[in-house]
Design an enzyme around this catalytic site. Structure first.
Site, short mmCIF file in Angstrom:
data_model
loop_
_atom_site.label_atom_id
_atom_site.label_comp_id
_atom_site.label_asym_id
_atom_site.label_seq_id
_atom_site.Cartn_x
_atom_site.Cartn_y
_atom_site.Cartn_z
CG ASP A 14 -1.71 1.17 1.47
OD1 ASP A 14 -1.50 2.20 0.80
OD2 ASP A 14 -2.60 1.10 2.34
N GLY A 36 -9.73 5.04 -5.77
CA GLY A 36 -8.51 4.31 -6.07
C GLY A 36 -7.36 4.75 -5.19
CB VAL A 37 -3.72 4.92 -5.82
CG1 VAL A 37 -3.52 5.87 -6.96
CG2 VAL A 37 -2.51 4.88 -4.91
CG ASP A 38 -6.88 11.08 -5.94
OD1 ASP A 38 -6.35 11.66 -4.98
OD2 ASP A 38 -7.54 11.68 -6.81
CB THR A 123 -2.82 0.03 -14.80
OG1 THR A 123 -2.46 -0.01 -13.42
CG2 THR A 123 -1.61 0.43 -15.64
N GLY A 124 -5.77 1.50 -13.39
CA GLY A 124 -6.98 1.19 -12.63
C GLY A 124 -8.19 1.63 -13.43
P1 ADP Z 1 -5.96 5.48 -12.52
O1 ADP Z 1 -7.18 6.35 -12.42
O2 ADP Z 1 -4.71 6.27 -12.92
O3 ADP Z 1 -6.18 4.27 -13.35
P2 ADP Z 1 -6.35 4.05 -9.98
O4 ADP Z 1 -6.25 4.65 -8.64
O5 ADP Z 1 -7.72 3.61 -10.44
O6 ADP Z 1 -5.68 5.09 -11.00
O7 ADP Z 1 -5.39 2.79 -10.07
C1 ADP Z 1 -4.01 2.89 -10.26
C2 ADP Z 1 -3.35 1.70 -9.60
O8 ADP Z 1 -3.22 1.97 -8.20
C3 ADP Z 1 -4.12 0.38 -9.70
O9 ADP Z 1 -3.19 -0.64 -10.05
C4 ADP Z 1 -4.63 0.16 -8.28
O10 ADP Z 1 -4.72 -1.22 -7.98
C5 ADP Z 1 -3.52 0.79 -7.49
N1 ADP Z 1 -3.82 1.15 -6.10
C6 ADP Z 1 -5.01 1.40 -5.51
N2 ADP Z 1 -4.84 1.70 -4.20
C7 ADP Z 1 -3.50 1.62 -3.96
C8 ADP Z 1 -2.68 1.80 -2.80
N3 ADP Z 1 -3.20 2.12 -1.61
N4 ADP Z 1 -1.33 1.63 -2.93
C9 ADP Z 1 -0.77 1.31 -4.13
N5 ADP Z 1 -1.50 1.13 -5.25
C10 ADP Z 1 -2.84 1.28 -5.17
#
Ligand code: ADP
Length: 177
Positions: A14, A36-38, A123-124
């Site tokens: 994470d 997502g990660v944001d 890639t999400g």
């Molecule tokens: P995007 O909109 O650029 O596609 P996302 O947030 O949907 O961004 O996903 C980007 C990547 O971040 C995905 O591979 C997702 O699994 C990953 N992700 C989501 N949460 C976390 C986290 N807490 N730490 C690391 N990677 C994460």
């Protein structure tokens, strides 16, 4: 300057838990905290991060901006905006995604960042196929590391073992290139 390859690593974690100088956020172009990660980064950093993002207000696709990390261990968050796969010609997707890595690393170097971690940008929900995205990420980071001293460590932080395999394969392919 260290050998470029020894400065690139892949971890499954994470990203909000990493003890690095800067983590990179996959933001949207309006810099409104999303999912997502944001969402994870904003939750861990606290509400001041969202306020700092919204004070900047905009980041074009492929560009990068920087804020403090607030409650995170990371001192900085670099926000970059990946292309939405379905909204661009494919060649433009790879160019813009490469720009995300290049511009984030250039901004990190300007701010004296020694260690930086990237999530798998785009890639999400943005739908970029990870097998190709990993190659673009590794190539851009390798080229940056080949020319610049900082950051001295660049981490690809993957959220699953499957994602990490793609980045490891891309690193191995680049090493053999
Ligand atoms: P995007 O909109 O650029 O596609 P996302 O947030 O949907 O961004 O996903 C980007 C990547 O971040 C995905 O591979 C997702 O699994 C990953 N992700 C989501 N949460 C976390 C986290 N807490 N730490 C690391 N990677 C994460």
């Amino acid at each position: 300057m260290g050998a470029p390859f020894s400065r690139l690593t892949v971890v499954r974690a994470d990203i909000t838990t990493l003890d690095v100088d800067a983590i990179v956020n996959a933001a949207n172009s309006k810099l409104i905290p999303g999912g997502g990660v944001d969402g994870a980064i904003n939750k861990a950093a606290g509400p001041e991060l969202g306020r700092a993002m919204m004070a900047i207000g905009r980041c074009p696709t492929g560009e990068a901006v920087i804020t403090p990390g607030f409650k995170l261990a990371a001192q900085h968050v670099i926000h970059t905006v990946a292309p939405v796969f379905s909204q661009h010609k494919e060649a433009d997707v790879w160019r813009l995604l490469g720009n995300c890595y290049r511009n984030s690393l250039a901004l990190a170097a300007e701010h004296g960042v020694a260690t930086i971690a990237f999530p798998s940008l785009g890639t999400g929900v943005y739908g970029i196929p990870i097998n190709r995205a990993a190659g673009v990420a590794v190539d851009a980071a390798f080229q940056h590391a080949d020319g610049r001293d900082a950051p001295s460590r660049i981490v690809f932080c993957c959220f699953s073992d499957g994602d990490a395999e793609h980045y490891r394969a891309a690193l191995a392919a680049r090493r053999g290139a």
